[in-house]
Design an enzyme around this catalytic site. Structure first.
Site, PDB file in Angstrom:
ATOM      1  N   CYS A  88      -1.124  -6.058  -1.123  1.00 14.30           N
ATOM      2  CA  CYS A  88      -0.019  -4.980  -1.970  1.00 14.30           C
ATOM      3  C   CYS A  88       0.576  -5.981  -3.133  1.00 14.30           C
ATOM      4  CB  CYS A  88       1.126  -3.949  -1.839  1.00 14.30           C
ATOM      5  SG  CYS A  88       2.379  -3.471  -2.558  1.00 14.30           S
TER       6      CYS A  88
ATOM      7  N   CYS B 190       9.439  -3.927  -2.098  1.00 15.94           N
ATOM      8  CA  CYS B 190       8.287  -3.167  -1.367  1.00 15.94           C
ATOM      9  C   CYS B 190      10.165  -3.178  -0.459  1.00 15.94           C
ATOM     10  CB  CYS B 190       7.601  -2.833  -0.502  1.00 15.94           C
ATOM     11  SG  CYS B 190       7.823  -2.207   0.504  1.00 15.94           S
TER      12      CYS B 190
ATOM     13  N   GLU C 118      -7.683  14.887 -14.266  1.00 18.40           N
ATOM     14  CA  GLU C 118      -6.905  15.414 -13.301  1.00 18.40           C
ATOM     15  C   GLU C 118      -7.251  16.411 -12.304  1.00 18.40           C
ATOM     16  OE1 GLU C 118      -5.398  13.217 -12.762  1.00 18.40           O
ATOM     17  OE2 GLU C 118      -5.213  11.771 -13.783  1.00 18.40           O
TER      18      GLU C 118
ATOM     19  N   CYS D 185      -0.345  -3.997   3.200  1.00 20.54           N
ATOM     20  CA  CYS D 185       1.131  -4.663   2.791  1.00 20.54           C
ATOM     21  C   CYS D 185       0.834  -5.854   2.954  1.00 20.54           C
ATOM     22  CB  CYS D 185       1.897  -4.180   3.505  1.00 20.54           C
ATOM     23  SG  CYS D 185       2.584  -3.244   4.487  1.00 20.54           S
TER      24      CYS D 185
ATOM     25  N   CYS E  30      -1.710   1.317  -0.252  1.00 22.60           N
ATOM     26  CA  CYS E  30       0.230   2.195   0.190  1.00 22.60           C
ATOM     27  C   CYS E  30      -0.754   3.194   0.725  1.00 22.60           C
ATOM     28  CB  CYS E  30       0.874   2.029  -1.084  1.00 22.60           C
ATOM     29  SG  CYS E  30       2.576   2.580   0.206  1.00 22.60           S
TER      30      CYS E  30
HETATM   31 FE1  SF4 Z   1       3.040   0.150   0.727  1.00 17.33          FE
HETATM   32 FE2  SF4 Z   1       4.895  -1.351   0.491  1.00 17.33          FE
HETATM   33 FE3  SF4 Z   1       3.283  -1.760   1.837  1.00 17.33          FE
HETATM   34 FE4  SF4 Z   1       2.992  -2.583  -0.967  1.00 17.33          FE
HETATM   35  S1  SF4 Z   1       4.032  -3.258   0.738  1.00 17.33           S
HETATM   36  S2  SF4 Z   1       1.637  -1.393   0.786  1.00 17.33           S
HETATM   37  S3  SF4 Z   1       4.256  -0.341  -1.659  1.00 17.33           S
HETATM   38  S4  SF4 Z   1       4.459  -0.170   1.958  1.00 17.33           S
END
Ligand code: SF4
Length: 460
Positions: A270, A276, A104, A267, A260
Site C-alpha cells: 500500500c 494508516c 461514474e 497492506c 485496500c
Molecule cells: Fe488499507 Fe491501511 Fe492496509 Fe493501506 S495500509 S491497504 S490504507 S488498511
C-alpha cells in the site's frame, strides 16, 4: 489549511481526552438565552483527523505517485487523457463530455469489469450529449439491460435532455450546480464530474473511499450513519489535492478497489501504509500516538467502534469500516407465464409485455406476470394466473394447461423475488387488449436484444 484542522483549532479546550466546549456553553451547544446562536458541533477527536499539513502533503504525494505508476487502463480514462491537458474539455472534443459522467453513473453499484462493455457500447451509440438527448427511453433500456438499477440510465438520459434543452447545451461546472440542476446526479457523482472534468478541488466519498478513510483513521462507528458520513466528506474535501483533484479522487477510489480491498487488503504494497492508523494498530496493538492532542479515550467517541464491539485482533485492519446490520430484503412472489407460439417462419416466439413507466424496472419488458400471495397453493396459483391471462388476452385459458416449470430467485437490492414460472403453448395468434400494457411477440434472439431484466433472462 484543512477544514478539519481549522475545526480542531476552533475555541475548544480538551479535558481527559474528550473535547469540551468553551466556558459558558453546555456540552450540547451554546446557551440560547438572549438569542445566542447554538455552538458549532464539537470537532471529531484528533486520532480520527489528519491534523498536520505536512502529513496531508505527504499522503497526497504518496498516493498520486502510486496512481501515476499503477492506475488501471480504463476506457473512460483514455478518453479523458486524450483531451485537453487531461481535463474534460468541451471546446476540443464533445465526446469527452459524457465520458466521465456515463462511467461514474455506470460504476455506481457495479464492478468495473462489468461496466467496460456497457460503457463502450454506450459511447459508440451516443458519443455526445446531443446524441443521448435524442435517444428514446426504449433504446436506453435496451442498452442498459442486465446492468441493473435501471433508473440510472433513465435519469442519465433525462439529464442529457435537460442540458441540451434547458441549459443551452452547457454542463454545470461545479459540484454544487451539477447536483442542484441535473436529475440523477447526487453528491458523489457531482464531486467526481467536477473534480475529474473541471478541476474543482472537491472530494468524493464512495464505498471504496469510505473503506480507505475509515482504515487510515480507525473510524469504527457505523460508516453509513449521517454523522460518520459527514466526517468522511469533510476529510475527503480536506485531503483532496488542490492541483490534481480529479487524479487524487480517482487514486483514492483506485486504492480502495485494488489494494485496500474489503477482505484481504494488500497492506504490504500500500502506498499510504505509513499514514494508516489501522495498520499501525494491527502491528503495534495500540493507536498511533498523537503528539499535540490527546487520544479520544475509551467510550463516548462518536467515531470509534461501539463499546459493545471493540477491536478484534483476529480481524486486523478489516475491523474498519463497520456498518449497521443490513435490513433483510423483503420476500415477494410473482407468477410469470411464458406464452409460446410458432411464428410464421416456424421459429419459437414468446410474448413479452412492457412494465409501467415508473417504479421498479420501469419501462422494461417481461413475460406476463402478477404478484402472488405468500404460500398460495399451486392449484390456486394456476387459477389466478389463468384468470389474469384470460382477462388480458380475451381468450379462454384453462388453468390445467399451465405447465409449472419451476422457480427462479432473483435478489434486487431490497427484494428477495421468487418467480414461479409457468409456460403455456398457444396455437395461432393472440390479440391483446390495446388498452393494456404494450406487448409484442419476439424470437429468442429478439428477446435478448430487448430491454429485459436479468431476472427475465433467468426465467427464459
Ligand atoms: Fe488499507 Fe491501511 Fe492496509 Fe493501506 S495500509 S491497504 S490504507 S488498511
Amino acid at each position: 489549511m484543512s477544514q478539519l484542522r481549522a475545526a480542531a483549532a476552533r475555541g475548544l479546550r480538551r479535558s481527559g481526552g474528550r473535547a469540551v466546549p468553551p466556558a459558558g456553553q453546555s456540552r450540547k451547544g451554546a446557551s440560547r438565552r438572549g438569542g445566542t446562536p447554538a455552538a458549532a458541533p464539537a470537532p471529531p477527536p484528533a486520532p480520527h483527523l489528519f491534523s498536520h499539513p505536512a502529513e496531508i502533503e505527504a499522503l497526497r504525494g504518496d498516493l498520486l505517485a502510486w496512481y501515476d505508476k499503477c492506475k488501471r487502463d480504463l476506457p473512460w480514462r483514455r478518453l479523458v487523457r486524450a483531451g485537453c491537458g487531461w481535463r474534460w474539455c468541451l471546446c476540443s472534443d464533445s465526446r469527452l463530455l459524457p465520458a466521465v459522467w456515463v462511467s461514474e453513473i455506470m460504476l455506481q453499484q457495479t464492478q468495473v469489469a462489468t461496466v467496460i462493455d456497457y460503457y463502450n457500447r454506450w459511447m459508440q451509440k451516443w458519443p455526445t450529449l446531443q446524441a443521448l438527448a435524442q435517444a428514446s427511453l426504449e433504446e436506453v433500456n435496451e442498452l442498459w439491460a442486465g446492468l441493473g438499477y435501471y433508473s440510472r440510465g433513465k435519469r442519465l438520459q433525462e439529464a442529457a435532455r435537460k442540458v441540451v434543452s434547458e441549459l443551452a447545451g452547457q454542463m454545470p461546472r461545479t459540484a454544487e450546480d451539477l447536483q442542484k440542476l441535473l436529475p440523477g446526479v447526487g453528491r458523489y457523482t457531482a464531486g467526481a464530474i467536477a473534480s475529474i472534468s473541471y478541476g474543482q478541488a472537491t472530494g468524493v466519498v464512495d464505498g471504496n473511499v469510505i473503506r480507505v478513510l475509515c482504515r487510515l483513521r480507525c473510524i469504527g462507528a457505523d460508516s453509513s450513519s449521517p454523522a460518520v458520513l459527514d466526517h468522511l466528506w469533510a476529510m475527503a474535501n480536506a485531503l483532496v489535492d488542490r492541483s490534481r483533484p480529479g487524479d487524487f479522487n480517482q487514486a483514492l477510489m483506485e486504492l480502495g478497489a485494488t489494494v485496500c480491498v474489503p477482505k484481504a487488503p494488500l497492506c504490504g504494497e500500500c502506498p499510504v501504509k505509513r499514514h494508516c492508523r489501522a495498520r499501525h494498530r494491527k502491528l503495534f496493538g495500540k493507536p498511533t500516538p498523537v503528539p499535540d492532542v490527546e487520544d479520544c479515550g475509551v467510550g463516548g467517541c462518536p467515531l470509534c467502534p461501539p463499546a459493545a464491539e471493540p477491536w478484534d485482533g483476529s480481524l486486523g485492519v478489516t475491523n474498519f469500516p463497520r456498518k449497521a446490520a443490513k435490513k433483510q430484503p423483503r420476500a415477494e412472489w410473482t407468477a410469470t407465464c411464458v406464452l409460446e407460439r410458432r411464428g410464421c417462419h416456424g421459429a419459437l416466439e414468446f410474448l413479452i409485455v412492457q412494465r409501467p413507466s415508473s417504479g421498479l424496472l420501469a419501462g422494461l419488458w417481461e413475460f406476463p406476470s402478477l404478484p402472488l400471495a405468500q404460500d398460495l397453493p399451486e392449484e390456486q396459483q394456476r387459477e389466478v394466473l389463468a384468470d389474469h391471462l384470460r382477462a388480458w388476452t380475451g381468450q379462454p385459458v384453462v388453468a390445467g394447461n399451465l405447465q409449472l416449470i419451476g422457480e427462479v430467485v432473483h435478489i434486487f437490492s431490497h427484494i428477495h423475488q421468487t418467480y414461479v414460472v409457468y409456460s403455456l403453448p398457444l396455437d395461432g395468434d393472440v390479440t391483446l387488449d390495446p388498452a393494456l400494457s404494450p406487448s409484442r411477440w419476439v424470437t429468442e434472439e429478439e428477446f435478448h436484444a430487448s430491454a429485459v431484466s436479468t431476472a427475465m433472462k433467468k426465467v427464459l
